[in-house]
Design a protein around this motif. Structure first.
Motif, PDB file in Angstrom:
ATOM      1  N   VAL A 143       0.846  -1.200   0.000  1.00 38.56           N
ATOM      2  CA  VAL A 143       0.000   0.000   0.000  1.00 38.56           C
ATOM      3  C   VAL A 143       0.882   1.252   0.000  1.00 38.56           C
ATOM      4  O   VAL A 143       0.575   2.232  -0.692  1.00 38.56           O
ATOM      5  CB  VAL A 143      -0.987  -0.007   1.193  1.00 38.56           C
ATOM      6  N   ILE A 144       1.978   1.216   0.743  1.00 39.72           N
ATOM      7  CA  ILE A 144       2.923   2.342   0.722  1.00 39.72           C
ATOM      8  C   ILE A 144       3.458   2.540  -0.697  1.00 39.72           C
ATOM      9  O   ILE A 144       3.570   3.674  -1.175  1.00 39.72           O
ATOM     10  CB  ILE A 144       4.059   2.121   1.739  1.00 39.72           C
ATOM     11  N   TYR A 145       3.775   1.455  -1.382  1.00 36.14           N
ATOM     12  CA  TYR A 145       4.242   1.562  -2.763  1.00 36.14           C
ATOM     13  C   TYR A 145       3.179   2.202  -3.653  1.00 36.14           C
ATOM     14  O   TYR A 145       3.491   3.049  -4.489  1.00 36.14           O
ATOM     15  CB  TYR A 145       4.621   0.195  -3.332  1.00 36.14           C
ATOM     16  N   LEU A 146       1.928   1.787  -3.486  1.00 33.71           N
ATOM     17  CA  LEU A 146       0.846   2.376  -4.295  1.00 33.71           C
ATOM     18  C   LEU A 146       0.716   3.873  -4.044  1.00 33.71           C
ATOM     19  O   LEU A 146       0.563   4.659  -4.981  1.00 33.71           O
ATOM     20  CB  LEU A 146      -0.486   1.683  -3.994  1.00 33.71           C
ATOM     21  N   VAL A 147       0.781   4.267  -2.781  1.00 29.01           N
ATOM     22  CA  VAL A 147       0.674   5.687  -2.429  1.00 29.01           C
ATOM     23  C   VAL A 147       1.862   6.465  -3.001  1.00 29.01           C
ATOM     24  O   VAL A 147       1.697   7.582  -3.494  1.00 29.01           O
ATOM     25  CB  VAL A 147       0.562   5.860  -0.897  1.00 29.01           C
ATOM     26  N   ALA A 148       3.050   5.886  -2.984  1.00 27.85           N
ATOM     27  CA  ALA A 148       4.230   6.561  -3.520  1.00 27.85           C
ATOM     28  C   ALA A 148       4.197   6.641  -5.045  1.00 27.85           C
ATOM     29  O   ALA A 148       4.702   7.603  -5.631  1.00 27.85           O
ATOM     30  CB  ALA A 148       5.500   5.850  -3.051  1.00 27.85           C
TER      31      ALA A 148
END
Length: 169
Positions: free
Chosen positions: A133-138
């Motif tokens: 999810v952090i990757y998606l947000v980034a």
């Protein structure tokens, strides 16, 4: 003009050129590292092929492995260069959503509280979808805004678009 507004103005000027660069470097490193692991490893997608979302569940596990491997090797290089940044971000977002569905989402959950337990970096059986999810947000700002001025995308746009068509960046 006092020191604080001057400092913020300097940061604004710097940010115009390089605010996206840490995201691009971080994401390029993370995804390329995953691609290298796949490149040097054995195909383990056969074990979870049934967990892949549509349309990837219709493809053979070997095809999914190759798609993921090459997306995780090529797209990070594109992010690093700032070349085709929006396309590379979109491809990596698809890879990440498939990974969340097939690997990181909890197998069973009956409440939002149980689902929230999977928003962690753990191997305790609740899922493990925090990092993806952090990757998606980034990736989202790169998808929406592109690579910014310190990129080949910006340079190519400046070289090949007439002045009247160029969008401000």
């Amino acid at each position: 003009m006092n020191a604080l507004p001057r400092a913020f103005n300097a940061l604004d000027r710097l940010g115009t050129w390089s605010a996206d660069l840490p995201l691009r470097l971080f994401l390029a490193w993370e995804f390329f590292e995953s691609g290298i692991e796949k490149f040097n490893g054995a195909n383990w997608f056969t074990d979870l092929q049934a967990s892949f979302p549509f349309p990837f569940n219709l493809l053979p596990a070997n095809v999914n492995w190759q798609l993921s491997l090459w997306a995780e090797l090529i797209c990070p290089l594109l992010l690093l260069l700032g070349l085709g940044t929006r396309l590379a971000s979109a491809v990596l977002m698809v890879v990440t959503v498939v990974a969340i569905a097939a690997v990181h989402w909890p197998a069973q959950w009956s409440s939002l509280a149980e689902l929230a337990q999977g928003y962690a970096i753990t191997n305790q059986g609740y899922g493990n979808f925090k990092l993806p999810v952090i990757y998606l947000v980034a990736l989202l700002p790169l998808l929406l805004k592109g690579a910014g001025r310190l990129s080949l995308d910006h340079w190519l746009r400046g070289r090949f678009q007439p002045m009247s068509v160029r969008a401000p960046v």
